[in-house]
Design a protein around this motif. Structure first.
Motif, PDB file in Angstrom:
ATOM      1  N   GLU A 122     -58.726 -36.253  50.849  1.00 34.99           N
ATOM      2  CA  GLU A 122     -57.522 -35.137  49.268  1.00 34.99           C
ATOM      3  C   GLU A 122     -56.966 -36.842  48.704  1.00 34.99           C
ATOM      4  O   GLU A 122     -56.250 -36.960  50.208  1.00 34.99           O
ATOM      5  CB  GLU A 122     -56.810 -34.075  50.035  1.00 34.99           C
ATOM      6  N   PRO A 123     -55.842 -36.499  47.930  1.00 34.10           N
ATOM      7  CA  PRO A 123     -55.446 -37.043  47.580  1.00 34.10           C
ATOM      8  C   PRO A 123     -54.330 -37.686  47.957  1.00 34.10           C
ATOM      9  O   PRO A 123     -53.066 -38.913  48.094  1.00 34.10           O
ATOM     10  CB  PRO A 123     -55.685 -36.853  45.765  1.00 34.10           C
ATOM     11  N   HIS A 124     -53.239 -36.260  48.172  1.00 36.54           N
ATOM     12  CA  HIS A 124     -52.174 -36.363  48.780  1.00 36.54           C
ATOM     13  C   HIS A 124     -51.650 -36.820  50.561  1.00 36.54           C
ATOM     14  O   HIS A 124     -50.591 -36.839  51.274  1.00 36.54           O
ATOM     15  CB  HIS A 124     -51.527 -34.977  48.475  1.00 36.54           C
ATOM     16  N   THR A 125     -52.605 -37.431  50.948  1.00 33.26           N
ATOM     17  CA  THR A 125     -52.766 -37.533  52.274  1.00 33.26           C
ATOM     18  C   THR A 125     -52.698 -38.942  51.720  1.00 33.26           C
ATOM     19  O   THR A 125     -52.533 -40.089  53.194  1.00 33.26           O
ATOM     20  CB  THR A 125     -54.324 -37.840  52.551  1.00 33.26           C
ATOM     21  N   PHE A 126     -52.273 -40.007  50.387  1.00 29.78           N
ATOM     22  CA  PHE A 126     -52.073 -40.889  50.583  1.00 29.78           C
ATOM     23  C   PHE A 126     -51.632 -41.364  50.078  1.00 29.78           C
ATOM     24  O   PHE A 126     -50.706 -40.501  48.670  1.00 29.78           O
ATOM     25  CB  PHE A 126     -53.815 -41.944  49.522  1.00 29.78           C
ATOM     26  N   PRO A 134     -55.876 -27.860  43.665  1.00 30.26           N
ATOM     27  CA  PRO A 134     -56.775 -26.406  42.707  1.00 30.26           C
ATOM     28  C   PRO A 134     -55.548 -26.413  41.874  1.00 30.26           C
ATOM     29  O   PRO A 134     -54.919 -26.836  41.394  1.00 30.26           O
ATOM     30  CB  PRO A 134     -56.989 -25.760  44.319  1.00 30.26           C
ATOM     31  N   ASP A 135     -56.067 -25.684  40.820  1.00 30.39           N
ATOM     32  CA  ASP A 135     -55.004 -25.201  39.795  1.00 30.39           C
ATOM     33  C   ASP A 135     -54.430 -23.927  40.268  1.00 30.39           C
ATOM     34  O   ASP A 135     -55.535 -23.084  41.043  1.00 30.39           O
ATOM     35  CB  ASP A 135     -55.655 -24.654  38.401  1.00 30.39           C
ATOM     36  N   GLU A 136     -54.046 -23.180  39.249  1.00 32.95           N
ATOM     37  CA  GLU A 136     -53.750 -21.511  39.593  1.00 32.95           C
ATOM     38  C   GLU A 136     -55.069 -20.906  39.835  1.00 32.95           C
ATOM     39  O   GLU A 136     -54.254 -19.869  40.625  1.00 32.95           O
ATOM     40  CB  GLU A 136     -52.488 -21.535  38.755  1.00 32.95           C
ATOM     41  N   HIS A 137     -55.966 -20.860  39.410  1.00 32.15           N
ATOM     42  CA  HIS A 137     -57.298 -19.630  39.998  1.00 32.15           C
ATOM     43  C   HIS A 137     -57.770 -20.586  40.904  1.00 32.15           C
ATOM     44  O   HIS A 137     -59.042 -20.033  40.782  1.00 32.15           O
ATOM     45  CB  HIS A 137     -57.606 -19.972  38.315  1.00 32.15           C
ATOM     46  N   GLY A 138     -57.509 -21.709  41.643  1.00 29.03           N
ATOM     47  CA  GLY A 138     -58.310 -22.436  42.507  1.00 29.03           C
ATOM     48  C   GLY A 138     -59.412 -23.032  42.340  1.00 29.03           C
ATOM     49  O   GLY A 138     -60.239 -23.967  43.267  1.00 29.03           O
ATOM     50  N   ARG A 139     -58.997 -23.538  40.880  1.00 32.42           N
ATOM     51  CA  ARG A 139     -60.209 -24.615  40.212  1.00 32.42           C
ATOM     52  C   ARG A 139     -60.345 -25.872  40.371  1.00 32.42           C
ATOM     53  O   ARG A 139     -58.621 -26.254  40.681  1.00 32.42           O
ATOM     54  CB  ARG A 139     -60.590 -23.763  38.726  1.00 32.42           C
ATOM     55  N   HIS A 140     -61.374 -26.420  41.449  1.00 27.52           N
ATOM     56  CA  HIS A 140     -61.307 -27.784  41.294  1.00 27.52           C
ATOM     57  C   HIS A 140     -62.508 -28.707  41.963  1.00 27.52           C
ATOM     58  O   HIS A 140     -63.557 -27.876  41.673  1.00 27.52           O
ATOM     59  CB  HIS A 140     -60.566 -28.434  42.611  1.00 27.52           C
ATOM     60  N   MET A 141     -62.759 -29.767  42.140  1.00 28.35           N
ATOM     61  CA  MET A 141     -63.936 -30.484  42.272  1.00 28.35           C
ATOM     62  C   MET A 141     -63.839 -31.418  43.819  1.00 28.35           C
ATOM     63  O   MET A 141     -62.302 -31.726  43.960  1.00 28.35           O
ATOM     64  CB  MET A 141     -64.540 -31.555  41.343  1.00 28.35           C
ATOM     65  N   ARG A 142     -64.857 -31.039  44.242  1.00 27.23           N
ATOM     66  CA  ARG A 142     -64.811 -31.635  45.297  1.00 27.23           C
ATOM     67  C   ARG A 142     -66.099 -32.905  46.292  1.00 27.23           C
ATOM     68  O   ARG A 142     -66.810 -32.738  44.975  1.00 27.23           O
ATOM     69  CB  ARG A 142     -65.568 -30.348  46.633  1.00 27.23           C
ATOM     70  N   PHE A 143     -66.294 -34.265  46.039  1.00 24.98           N
ATOM     71  CA  PHE A 143     -66.369 -35.033  46.104  1.00 24.98           C
ATOM     72  C   PHE A 143     -66.751 -35.625  47.149  1.00 24.98           C
ATOM     73  O   PHE A 143     -66.582 -35.124  48.680  1.00 24.98           O
ATOM     74  CB  PHE A 143     -65.645 -36.411  45.161  1.00 24.98           C
ATOM     75  N   VAL A 144     -68.655 -36.260  47.534  1.00 23.37           N
ATOM     76  CA  VAL A 144     -68.887 -37.012  48.255  1.00 23.37           C
ATOM     77  C   VAL A 144     -69.301 -38.145  48.113  1.00 23.37           C
ATOM     78  O   VAL A 144     -70.386 -38.001  47.004  1.00 23.37           O
ATOM     79  CB  VAL A 144     -69.788 -35.808  48.819  1.00 23.37           C
ATOM     80  N   VAL A 145     -69.394 -39.123  49.028  1.00 18.89           N
ATOM     81  CA  VAL A 145     -69.704 -40.227  48.167  1.00 18.89           C
ATOM     82  C   VAL A 145     -71.126 -40.607  49.414  1.00 18.89           C
ATOM     83  O   VAL A 145     -70.411 -41.200  50.982  1.00 18.89           O
ATOM     84  CB  VAL A 145     -69.649 -41.538  48.207  1.00 18.89           C
ATOM     85  N   ASN A 197     -58.960 -41.709  39.856  1.00 14.46           N
ATOM     86  CA  ASN A 197     -59.340 -42.394  38.148  1.00 14.46           C
ATOM     87  C   ASN A 197     -59.531 -40.204  37.922  1.00 14.46           C
ATOM     88  O   ASN A 197     -59.259 -39.437  36.960  1.00 14.46           O
ATOM     89  CB  ASN A 197     -60.670 -42.912  37.457  1.00 14.46           C
ATOM     90  N   LEU A 198     -60.217 -39.456  39.903  1.00 15.39           N
ATOM     91  CA  LEU A 198     -60.132 -38.028  39.867  1.00 15.39           C
ATOM     92  C   LEU A 198     -59.698 -37.679  40.189  1.00 15.39           C
ATOM     93  O   LEU A 198     -59.718 -35.921  40.001  1.00 15.39           O
ATOM     94  CB  LEU A 198     -61.660 -37.606  39.835  1.00 15.39           C
ATOM     95  N   TRP A 199     -58.257 -37.920  40.809  1.00 14.15           N
ATOM     96  CA  TRP A 199     -56.957 -36.879  42.249  1.00 14.15           C
ATOM     97  C   TRP A 199     -56.692 -35.908  41.276  1.00 14.15           C
ATOM     98  O   TRP A 199     -56.799 -34.457  42.081  1.00 14.15           O
ATOM     99  CB  TRP A 199     -56.361 -37.839  42.427  1.00 14.15           C
ATOM    100  N   PRO A 200     -56.776 -35.402  40.049  1.00  9.54           N
ATOM    101  CA  PRO A 200     -56.594 -34.384  39.452  1.00  9.54           C
ATOM    102  C   PRO A 200     -56.806 -33.558  39.881  1.00  9.54           C
ATOM    103  O   PRO A 200     -56.690 -32.148  39.679  1.00  9.54           O
ATOM    104  CB  PRO A 200     -55.865 -34.757  37.550  1.00  9.54           C
ATOM    105  N   LYS A 201     -58.436 -33.643  39.315  1.00  8.51           N
ATOM    106  CA  LYS A 201     -58.898 -32.921  39.385  1.00  8.51           C
ATOM    107  C   LYS A 201     -59.855 -32.279  41.186  1.00  8.51           C
ATOM    108  O   LYS A 201     -60.255 -31.260  41.120  1.00  8.51           O
ATOM    109  CB  LYS A 201     -60.752 -33.406  38.638  1.00  8.51           C
ATOM    110  N   MET A 202     -58.948 -32.577  42.425  1.00  6.46           N
ATOM    111  CA  MET A 202     -58.985 -32.597  43.916  1.00  6.46           C
ATOM    112  C   MET A 202     -57.914 -32.043  43.929  1.00  6.46           C
ATOM    113  O   MET A 202     -57.551 -31.318  44.862  1.00  6.46           O
ATOM    114  CB  MET A 202     -59.334 -33.653  44.694  1.00  6.46           C
TER     115      MET A 202
END
Length: 627
Positions: A301-305, A279-290, A272-277
């Motif tokens: 990272e989503p691209h590893t799947f 980084p955009d052109e300014h490097g803004r994104h979210m990091r998640f820990v559970v 549900n949140l992979w787009p926020k992981m």
């Protein structure tokens, strides 16, 4: 002033009952933990600071030996008639779920709902803890009217939460700690109460306020909450007596353990949140820990799947402006952008981190729809790829001009675009977007009118991408004739026809390599996907030789009965050889390759992929220094 629970009476002019607030979420089809992840991350992203990365964390833990501290602070509970049963719920086996964000602005603004925000403040504190149904004040934010916060209360078996926040404000009220609960409306004698309760400092005017500054920090530490000792800003939301849901078949289901819940939450974050992981052109994104009971793991990272990588590729294409525009003749004339990437259908991961919250079955034939905030709304299913060995992933992102129109089509949980009930431009934009996406899929999958040419455009660029990639083989095909003028192999690209079998006149089983023989096609061709594009690869065994040789490869479409297609249909794609590549990485672009004298070697021939066709490779020796 004392720290205690305060129950809200109905005002003479009317108030909102607790039952109505909880029901505003409706009955989402999504798992409640998934709804929590979506809503909480949406709130966090809407509150992100201009610089840096938003850190988002979810911790699931059992109270255990800490239970007495929680009981000392939070009891006595509100009146039992309201059904906020803290005394019964706060036991050693009770679960608390803590949702945290950092590098956000925290819940700032006035402490009281009737006060005006000043100096660029946003009234986040009262919007989250006191008010209901206020419109969003975040441009292109994920939320609309804030109903999603009801999921925090719904996940609590007793409808109670604590909120610990540190805002960007530089004043004594920057650190705030307050509790809230939603029970049932009830009567005390002739007086009716709403079922809404707050835990905090009850002032002389009988209205609760949050605990502030050092006192808030002391209480937070005693409850082992994350806190803000490093000076960071953000918010911790604690769900008391959390209901983690169940696992197992109906009739034999059991409660999820904290570890199982943590895995499911991580999976929900990925889907549900992979787009926020990314980084955009300014490097803004979210990091998640559970985390679960003190053990915390970063979400990969989503691209590893393999299941998510093509979605990431499609999003990057949209961001780069290389997607297809959803254009209209009337405003908003640009309403969104679409892109699509391919993947191998058999690349599905068996990792529980992907499968636990996967929103669809089998290989992807879906389009992730999103608004400007890039939080996935849903996965719109399209037709399966005509080639059963291929999957695809698409992204449709609303434009800034149309964002509010798509937002108006979302239910409180933001998990669909529903045109029913819309009128005018909003209805036209939302309905048109679905038709636009379907048309794009039909064209790219060859289900609509053919608009492509020979398929030869961009082969130089594709060849450069393929250079240095040696395909991994999972199994060996049957051995082929190494006598005569080369070999011929054919492969179905739609799962029918010869199924990868080779035409051969004999076998060389057990024969040792001999010098001066002819090149031969070996095994079955492979369908591989690289950078979202499919291509065919055939393996060629080149015998040892004392002289330099020039080899040539061809690929052709064959028709029913085995004959070569002499004249393709108008506009139909034609397969083309891209390059030769040795097992050591040497590359020769085009149909021919020069093989130096030496020992037997393996080479790979790359060709473009043509959907819904059976193709045949041929390899021949053109010249040799030996004559």
């Amino acid at each position: 002033m004392s720290v205690r629970w305060w129950s809200q009476p109905f005002a003479p002019e009317g108030s909102a009952a607790a039952e109505g607030i909880v029901k505003q979420l409706g009955r989402p089809a999504l798992d409640p933990l998934t709804v929590l992840v979506r809503e909480a991350a949406q709130n966090s992203w809407d509150a992100h600071l201009p610089d840096g990365v938003v850190e988002f964390r979810v911790d699931v833990r059992v109270l255990g030996d800490d239970v007495q501290t929680w009981r000392d602070l939070l009891l006595p509970e509100p009146p039992s008639e309201s059904n906020v049963a803290l005394d019964r719920a706060l036991r050693p086996e009770a679960v608390v779920l803590v949702v945290s964000d950092r590098n956000t602005r925290g819940l700032g603004g006035p402490l009281r709902a009737g006060e005006r925000a000043h100096g660029g403040e946003t009234p986040d504190f009262v919007q989250f803890l006191r008010n209901v149904g206020e419109p969003s004040d975040h441009q292109f934010g994920g939320g609309t009217y804030g109903f999603g916060k009801g999921i925090f209360y719904r996940l609590s078996r007793i409808g109670a939460i604590l909120v610990d926040t540190h805002t960007v404000a530089d004043d004594p009220t920057a650190r705030r700690l307050m509790g809230a609960a939603l029970g049932h409306s009830w009567y005390l004698g002739e007086r009716r109460f709403t079922g809404r309760h707050w835990w905090g400092l009850v002032a002389a005017d009988d209205v609760p306020d949050p605990v502030l500054a050092a006192q808030a920090d002391t209480i937070s530490k005693s409850l082992n909450l994350p806190g803000f000792d490093d000076g960071s800003t953000g918010t911790d939301i604690v769900i008391l007596a959390a209901d983690l849901g169940t696992v197992g078949p109906e009739g034999d289901a059991r409660d999820r353990t904290p570890e199982e819940a943590a895995t499911f939450i991580s999976s929900s974050i990925l889907w549900n949140l992979w787009p926020k992981m990314v980084p955009d052109e300014h490097g803004r994104h979210m990091r998640f820990v559970v985390g679960a009971n003190g053990a915390a793991v970063p979400v990969p990272e989503p691209h590893t799947f393999s299941e998510l990588a093509p979605f990431v590729d499609a999003l990057r294409e949209v961001r780069a402006g290389d997607g297809v525009s959803y254009s209209r003749t009337v405003p908003p004339k640009h309403a969104g952008t679409f892109a699509m990437a391919l993947d191998a259908a058999d690349s599905a991961s068996t990792r529980l981190l992907i499968s636990a919250a996967k929103p669809f079955e089998g290989p992807s034939h879906h389009v992730a729809r999103m608004r400007v905030a890039e939080l996935v709304v849903d996965y719109l299913p399209g037709p399966p790829h005509p080639d059963p060995r291929l999957a695809y992933a698409g992204v449709f992102k609303a434009s800034e001009d149309a964002d509010a129109l798509f937002a108006s089509a979302e239910p409180p949980t933001h998990d669909d675009w529903i045109s029913k009930g819309l009128t005018g431009t909003a209805r036209g934009v939302v309905q048109g977007a679905r038709t636009f996406v379907q048309k794009q899929l039909d064209e790219r999958l060859g289900l609509g009118p053919q608009t492509g040419g020979s398929g030869g455009q961009g082969l130089g660029q594709l060849s450069a991408l393929l250079a240095g990639i040696v395909p991994a083989r999972s199994s060996q095909g049957p051995k082929d004739d190494d006598a005569g003028g080369g070999g011929a192999g054919r492969m179905s690209t739609n799962g029918s026809g010869s199924g990868g079998g080779w035409n051969s006149g004999g076998h060389a089983s057990g024969a040792s390599p001999r010098r001066g023989g002819r090149p031969r096609l070996h095994g079955s061709p492979m369908l591989l996907v690289h950078e979202g594009k499919p291509y065919l690869v055939a393996t060629v065994k080149v015998p040892a030789g004392d002289a330099t040789r020039v080899l040539s490869a061809d690929v052709e479409v064959i028709v029913e009965g085995g004959g070569r297609e002499s004249e393709p249909p108008l506009g139909a794609a034609v397969p083309q050889i891209i390059q030769w590549q040795s097992a050591t990485g040497a590359v020769a672009r085009g149909r021919t390759v020069v093989i130096p004298a030496g020992e037997e070697s393996d080479w790979y021939v790359y060709a473009t992929h043509v959907p819904d066709a059976v193709v045949r490779f041929r390899v021949s020796q053109v010249t040799s220094d030996a004559g």
